[in-house]
Enzyme design. Structure first.
Site, mmCIF file in Angstrom:
data_model
loop_
_atom_site.group_PDB
_atom_site.id
_atom_site.type_symbol
_atom_site.label_atom_id
_atom_site.label_comp_id
_atom_site.label_asym_id
_atom_site.label_seq_id
_atom_site.Cartn_x
_atom_site.Cartn_y
_atom_site.Cartn_z
ATOM 1 N N ASP A 47 -21.801 -61.598 30.907
ATOM 2 C CA ASP A 47 -20.693 -60.929 30.235
ATOM 3 C C ASP A 47 -21.240 -60.143 29.045
ATOM 4 O O ASP A 47 -22.345 -59.602 29.127
ATOM 5 C CB ASP A 47 -19.658 -61.973 29.790
ATOM 6 C CG ASP A 47 -18.227 -61.453 29.829
ATOM 7 O OD1 ASP A 47 -17.894 -60.624 28.955
ATOM 8 O OD2 ASP A 47 -17.453 -61.853 30.701
ATOM 9 N N HIS A 84 -15.386 -60.105 24.557
ATOM 10 C CA HIS A 84 -14.899 -60.612 25.848
ATOM 11 C C HIS A 84 -15.619 -61.880 26.291
ATOM 12 O O HIS A 84 -14.998 -62.858 26.698
ATOM 13 C CB HIS A 84 -15.060 -59.519 26.907
ATOM 14 C CG HIS A 84 -14.473 -59.838 28.245
ATOM 15 N ND1 HIS A 84 -15.204 -60.439 29.250
ATOM 16 C CD2 HIS A 84 -13.238 -59.625 28.760
ATOM 17 C CE1 HIS A 84 -14.433 -60.574 30.329
ATOM 18 N NE2 HIS A 84 -13.238 -60.094 30.058
ATOM 19 N N SER A 271 -9.879 -61.972 34.456
ATOM 20 C CA SER A 271 -11.015 -62.559 33.736
ATOM 21 C C SER A 271 -10.666 -63.956 33.250
ATOM 22 O O SER A 271 -11.414 -64.921 33.454
ATOM 23 C CB SER A 271 -11.388 -61.702 32.525
ATOM 24 O OG SER A 271 -12.223 -60.634 32.860
#
Length: 432
Positions: A47, A84, A271
């Site tokens: 990520d 994120h 996600s």
């Protein structure tokens, strides 16, 4: 090698109903269904990196290579300047009093592939997957789960897809690969890659705004639908899930309305749904260490619920019921036997035959933000929103934070608490 856009698959179309934080806290508590908490299980998160915030500090997170464009900058290498990856890691295995993740006993292995602008490419992600495969059990690691909350649009067949081939290499190596299905809603088309691959665990987003009871959760309007042949395997809560905030990160600066208190952030998307299932998988492997990937996938698929009339293209087999899955492992389920993706094989090599050697990637080595021997271009992770607020970047000056401070962990210059990979060994618990 493909240079197509890879998108972050979280934070789309989020809303923030009254009392949602408490609801989401209850949602995650609903998945901590047993005394097994994921201890001894490592979950790899490919990520935007993981920041050393409260709940993800100290030895909780180990850092693999930083393959992003920021990898050569000592002030931000390994850190989550986007926001994120930390959100995903917190949902999976955060260990903070008052707001733990689904599997707080698990450990995160972070491989960073995107920086503050969210730029990454297929070669970067393939290289990251192959690193995870090669180092899955070295130097005390026990990587049993891989979370991929990202995707590439426009792939119609997994058999010729490089991302799918890399995901299958991980699956065949004993790593349970959890992939976000995509945030493209009911628009005609397919799931994103590598979610389109039939071997992996593909997760869609459930609308959990009506309550924590799985039977009340419909699919969200932004969760990607399948084509009738390859659909999401199941859906999991994904609407405005509360996880750890990274102060000063790109999404934090661009979407202040998504902040909850001083250290939490609300994000929506497949996600977040994938991260929930990665946490569930870590708990399952903790309690059932001999379970195979195929057995776990079928167990989760068979233990779902919904009273609403949605087709398999939207919800697969339904909304995950983690407690039932824990009570129903059924080891006798047969292995999957789909057509393999191109270049899968049984080895750890990338499609070109290159492999990791120690801390480097031979055959196509990393040199700063460029490939040596392989040309590639950047691509933004676009099409996402945080809690209903769109974003298109954030203030950034060189490699410095824009007036932000870390919450729960100190960060001065290039010194921070964590652990990083150096060559073929871990270099302790800190670096400067």
């Amino acid at each position: 090698m493909s240079t197509s856009m890879i998108e972050m698959l979280g934070n789309a179309g989020a809303t923030r109903p009254v009392g949602l934080y408490q609801l989401q806290k209850d949602v995650l508590e609903d998945f901590r269904y047993t005394d097994s908490d994921g201890s001894g299980i490592d979950v790899a998160v490919i990520d935007t990196g993981v920041a050393p915030v409260d709940g993800l500090d100290g030895d909780k997170v180990l850092h693999g290579p930083d393959l992003s464009f920021e990898g050569t900058d000592p002030q931000v290498a390994y850190l989550d300047t986007y926001g994120h990856g930390t959100h995903m890691a917190g949902i999976i295995a955060g260990d903070r009093d008052g707001h733990p993740g689904v599997a707080p006993g698990a450990r995160i292995v972070s491989v960073k592939v995107a920086g503050h602008d969210g730029i990454t490419t297929v070669p970067q992600v393939v290289a990251a997957i192959d690193w995870v495969v090669e180092h899955r059990d070295t130097d005390g690691l026990n990587i049993r789960v891989l979370n991929l909350s990202l995707g590439q649009a426009g792939v119609t067949d997994h058999r010729g897809d490089l991302l799918s081939a890399a995901a299958e290499r991980a699956w065949n190596a004993g790593i349970f690969v959890v992939v976000a299905g995509g945030n493209r809603g009911a628009a005609p088309g397919h799931l994103d890659s590598p979610a389109i691959d039939p071997y992996v665990m593909t997760v869609g987003g459930a609308d959990n705004s009506s309550g924590v009871d799985e039977e009340l959760q419909p699919v969200t309007d932004w969760s990607s639908r399948g084509d009738g042949s390859r659909n999401p395997d199941l859906v999991a809560p994904g609407l405005s899930i509360a996880s750890y905030r990274v102060p000063g990160s790109a999404v934090d600066v661009a979407a202040p309305s998504a902040r909850y208190g001083s250290d939490l952030f609300l994000g929506s998307g497949t996600s977040q749904s994938a991260a929930v299932i990665s946490g569930v998988a870590a708990r399952m492997f903790d309690h059932f260490p001999n379970m195979t990937n195929d057995q776990l996938k079928e167990t989760l698929r068979r233990n779902t619920e919904t009273e609403l009339d949605f087709g398999a293209e939207a919800i697969g087999t339904g909304v995950i019921d983690a407690e039932d899955a824990y009570e129903d492992p059924k080891y006798d389920r047969p292995p999957q036997s789909f057509a393999p993706a191109a270049g899968r094989g049984t080895g750890i090599a990338a499609p070109s035959g290159a492999t990791w050697s120690g801390g480097g990637w031979s055959g196509a080595t990393w040199s700063g933000a460029t490939w040596s021997g392989l040309a590639w271009t950047g691509a933004t992770w676009s099409g996402a929103t945080w809690s209903g607020a769109t974003w298109s970047g954030a203030p950034w000056s060189g490699a410095t934070w824009s007036g932000a401070t870390w919450s729960g962990a100190t960060w001065s210059g290039a010194t921070w608490s964590g652990a990083t990979w150096s060559g073929a060994t871990w270099s302790g618990n800190g670096w400067s």
